[in-house]
Write a protein that holds these residues in place. Sequence first.
Motif, mmCIF file in Angstrom:
data_model
loop_
_atom_site.group_PDB
_atom_site.id
_atom_site.type_symbol
_atom_site.label_atom_id
_atom_site.label_comp_id
_atom_site.label_asym_id
_atom_site.label_seq_id
_atom_site.Cartn_x
_atom_site.Cartn_y
_atom_site.Cartn_z
ATOM 1 N N MET A 173 0.822 -1.206 0.000
ATOM 2 C CA MET A 173 0.000 0.000 0.000
ATOM 3 C C MET A 173 0.859 1.261 0.000
ATOM 4 O O MET A 173 0.518 2.259 -0.635
ATOM 5 C CB MET A 173 -0.938 -0.004 1.210
ATOM 6 C CG MET A 173 -2.088 -0.990 1.108
ATOM 7 S SD MET A 173 -3.142 -0.681 -0.350
ATOM 8 C CE MET A 173 -2.546 -1.931 -1.492
ATOM 9 N N LEU A 174 1.987 1.225 0.698
ATOM 10 C CA LEU A 174 2.898 2.366 0.677
ATOM 11 C C LEU A 174 3.468 2.577 -0.722
ATOM 12 O O LEU A 174 3.579 3.710 -1.200
ATOM 13 C CB LEU A 174 4.029 2.152 1.688
ATOM 14 C CG LEU A 174 3.645 2.214 3.173
ATOM 15 C CD1 LEU A 174 4.840 1.857 4.048
ATOM 16 C CD2 LEU A 174 3.126 3.604 3.542
ATOM 17 N N ALA A 175 3.831 1.478 -1.389
ATOM 18 C CA ALA A 175 4.351 1.581 -2.750
ATOM 19 C C ALA A 175 3.283 2.138 -3.687
ATOM 20 O O ALA A 175 3.544 3.054 -4.480
ATOM 21 C CB ALA A 175 4.815 0.206 -3.238
ATOM 22 N N TYR A 176 2.067 1.601 -3.598
ATOM 23 C CA TYR A 176 0.977 2.073 -4.458
ATOM 24 C C TYR A 176 0.724 3.561 -4.243
ATOM 25 O O TYR A 176 0.506 4.324 -5.197
ATOM 26 C CB TYR A 176 -0.298 1.288 -4.154
ATOM 27 C CG TYR A 176 -0.505 0.044 -4.991
ATOM 28 C CD1 TYR A 176 -1.608 -0.081 -5.822
ATOM 29 C CD2 TYR A 176 0.404 -1.008 -4.953
ATOM 30 C CE1 TYR A 176 -1.817 -1.214 -6.586
ATOM 31 C CE2 TYR A 176 0.208 -2.158 -5.707
ATOM 32 C CZ TYR A 176 -0.895 -2.256 -6.520
ATOM 33 O OH TYR A 176 -1.084 -3.379 -7.284
ATOM 34 N N SER A 177 0.700 3.978 -2.989
ATOM 35 C CA SER A 177 0.367 5.376 -2.694
ATOM 36 C C SER A 177 1.454 6.326 -3.185
ATOM 37 O O SER A 177 1.158 7.409 -3.710
ATOM 38 C CB SER A 177 0.150 5.561 -1.192
ATOM 39 O OG SER A 177 1.317 5.230 -0.454
ATOM 40 N N LEU A 178 2.711 5.939 -3.032
ATOM 41 C CA LEU A 178 3.792 6.790 -3.517
ATOM 42 C C LEU A 178 3.781 6.890 -5.043
ATOM 43 O O LEU A 178 4.021 7.964 -5.612
ATOM 44 C CB LEU A 178 5.148 6.262 -3.033
ATOM 45 C CG LEU A 178 5.551 6.660 -1.616
ATOM 46 C CD1 LEU A 178 6.847 5.973 -1.215
ATOM 47 C CD2 LEU A 178 5.692 8.170 -1.485
ATOM 48 N N PHE A 179 3.488 5.786 -5.705
ATOM 49 C CA PHE A 179 3.381 5.836 -7.162
ATOM 50 C C PHE A 179 2.164 6.659 -7.588
ATOM 51 O O PHE A 179 2.197 7.321 -8.630
ATOM 52 C CB PHE A 179 3.292 4.423 -7.743
ATOM 53 C CG PHE A 179 4.627 3.743 -7.892
ATOM 54 C CD1 PHE A 179 5.667 4.371 -8.565
ATOM 55 C CD2 PHE A 179 4.856 2.479 -7.359
ATOM 56 C CE1 PHE A 179 6.908 3.754 -8.713
ATOM 57 C CE2 PHE A 179 6.084 1.854 -7.494
ATOM 58 C CZ PHE A 179 7.115 2.492 -8.165
ATOM 59 N N THR A 180 1.085 6.616 -6.798
ATOM 60 C CA THR A 180 -0.080 7.450 -7.089
ATOM 61 C C THR A 180 0.287 8.922 -7.010
ATOM 62 O O THR A 180 -0.061 9.724 -7.890
ATOM 63 C CB THR A 180 -1.226 7.151 -6.103
ATOM 64 O OG1 THR A 180 -1.606 5.774 -6.214
ATOM 65 C CG2 THR A 180 -2.441 8.034 -6.387
ATOM 66 N N LEU A 181 1.007 9.297 -5.948
ATOM 67 C CA LEU A 181 1.442 10.677 -5.803
ATOM 68 C C LEU A 181 2.398 11.063 -6.927
ATOM 69 O O LEU A 181 2.336 12.182 -7.456
ATOM 70 C CB LEU A 181 2.108 10.869 -4.436
ATOM 71 C CG LEU A 181 2.527 12.300 -4.083
ATOM 72 C CD1 LEU A 181 1.326 13.241 -4.124
ATOM 73 C CD2 LEU A 181 3.176 12.338 -2.699
ATOM 74 N N ALA A 182 3.282 10.137 -7.302
ATOM 75 C CA ALA A 182 4.221 10.408 -8.402
ATOM 76 C C ALA A 182 3.463 10.627 -9.715
ATOM 77 O O ALA A 182 3.830 11.499 -10.510
ATOM 78 C CB ALA A 182 5.211 9.255 -8.552
ATOM 79 N N ALA A 183 2.402 9.854 -9.933
ATOM 80 C CA ALA A 183 1.611 10.015 -11.154
ATOM 81 C C ALA A 183 0.909 11.369 -11.176
ATOM 82 O O ALA A 183 0.887 12.053 -12.202
ATOM 83 C CB ALA A 183 0.592 8.881 -11.276
ATOM 84 N N LEU A 184 0.328 11.772 -10.043
ATOM 85 C CA LEU A 184 -0.297 13.089 -9.954
ATOM 86 C C LEU A 184 0.733 14.187 -10.192
ATOM 87 O O LEU A 184 0.474 15.179 -10.879
ATOM 88 C CB LEU A 184 -0.957 13.272 -8.584
ATOM 89 C CG LEU A 184 -2.150 12.373 -8.264
ATOM 90 C CD1 LEU A 184 -2.606 12.578 -6.826
ATOM 91 C CD2 LEU A 184 -3.306 12.649 -9.219
ATOM 92 N N HIS A 185 1.910 13.990 -9.612
ATOM 93 C CA HIS A 185 3.001 14.951 -9.778
ATOM 94 C C HIS A 185 3.423 15.036 -11.243
ATOM 95 O O HIS A 185 3.680 16.126 -11.773
ATOM 96 C CB HIS A 185 4.170 14.508 -8.893
ATOM 97 C CG HIS A 185 5.241 15.526 -8.737
ATOM 98 N ND1 HIS A 185 5.194 16.533 -7.801
ATOM 99 C CD2 HIS A 185 6.408 15.714 -9.403
ATOM 100 C CE1 HIS A 185 6.274 17.285 -7.890
ATOM 101 N NE2 HIS A 185 7.029 16.805 -8.859
ATOM 102 N N ALA A 186 3.503 13.884 -11.906
ATOM 103 C CA ALA A 186 3.906 13.854 -13.313
ATOM 104 C C ALA A 186 2.878 14.566 -14.186
ATOM 105 O O ALA A 186 3.243 15.300 -15.121
ATOM 106 C CB ALA A 186 4.073 12.407 -13.774
ATOM 107 N N MET A 187 1.592 14.368 -13.891
ATOM 108 C CA MET A 187 0.551 15.058 -14.673
ATOM 109 C C MET A 187 0.627 16.564 -14.476
ATOM 110 O O MET A 187 0.447 17.342 -15.432
ATOM 111 C CB MET A 187 -0.824 14.518 -14.280
ATOM 112 C CG MET A 187 -1.097 13.107 -14.792
ATOM 113 S SD MET A 187 -2.791 12.547 -14.515
ATOM 114 C CE MET A 187 -2.757 12.261 -12.748
ATOM 115 N N LEU A 188 0.900 16.981 -13.237
ATOM 116 C CA LEU A 188 1.046 18.418 -12.980
ATOM 117 C C LEU A 188 2.240 18.980 -13.734
ATOM 118 O O LEU A 188 2.168 20.074 -14.319
ATOM 119 C CB LEU A 188 1.214 18.655 -11.480
ATOM 120 C CG LEU A 188 1.428 20.109 -11.051
ATOM 121 C CD1 LEU A 188 0.173 20.937 -11.350
ATOM 122 C CD2 LEU A 188 1.768 20.186 -9.571
ATOM 123 N N MET A 189 3.342 18.235 -13.763
ATOM 124 C CA MET A 189 4.522 18.681 -14.506
ATOM 125 C C MET A 189 4.227 18.800 -15.994
ATOM 126 O O MET A 189 4.705 19.727 -16.664
ATOM 127 C CB MET A 189 5.681 17.702 -14.276
ATOM 128 C CG MET A 189 6.341 17.810 -12.919
ATOM 129 S SD MET A 189 7.705 16.625 -12.768
ATOM 130 C CE MET A 189 8.759 17.144 -14.121
#
Length: 277
Positions: A139-155
């Motif tokens: 779950m920690l891995a999934y959540s960090l990748f979720t945040l990374a994906a949101l971050h990538a879309m913002l970038m």
Amino acid sequence: MRTILLHLFPASLYAGVGLLFWRSCMRGNAGLATRRECMTARERVALLIALLAHGLALHVAIFPGTEMRFGFGVALSLMVWLAICFYWVETLYTRLDGLHAVVMPAGIVASLVPLVFPGEHVLANAGSPAFRAHFVVAMLAYSLFTLAALHAMLMAVAARQLHNARFSRLLSGLPPLLTMEALLFRLISIAFVLLTLTLASGLLFSETLFGQALRVDHKTIFAFISWLLFGGLLVGRRLWGWRGRLALRWTLAGFIALMLAYVGSRFVIEIVLERAG
């Protein structure tokens, strides 16, 4: 009614935090918007309360009694909740105003998804310490990748606006793209280590349960595809300096594969096939 209120309350709080940000940053004059803190004390406390309320609702949904239920809606909600927790901590060190526009709506949706898709899938062996460790790391891995994906879309949005010389006030408080890119790869690096531990512990756990080291099913295949994509991205970054659109595409591709590994499969089973198991 109690269950409905448990999920409506954090959704309302997320909406309130988003409104606070909009009123204080977006509707103010541009000078104040660029000088304000990443998150004011009032917004930070309100978001923390929303996270606590969301966490309570998730606890009730996952542990309705002595068993542990983890269907599609709850899985998605938990991943977004953990991602917002990481985001809250990250705002203590980095200015990420632009992510408000993505994080708050995601929190609203994540709070309400378990109401629409409660799911009846009961996790076997939930009492096993090995399974619990595997579950937490996953779950920690999934959540960090979720945040990374949101971050990538913002970038991606920020890069496009910068290229077109039309930078909106919503993104005016973001750090430089190179700083955001460094943060993105930091998130991916940590999440990749956790995903590696998840796959390794999953192999050990599978051997304990089924007498074989590897069960070749859709979840395993998509999880390893995601691991290969993120691993390839990190290698490409280190050896060839991958960045920009190429890095963002690999990030989103790895995230989609990871979502298909569990959340996607639970969606097909529970929603498309209408099965609980």
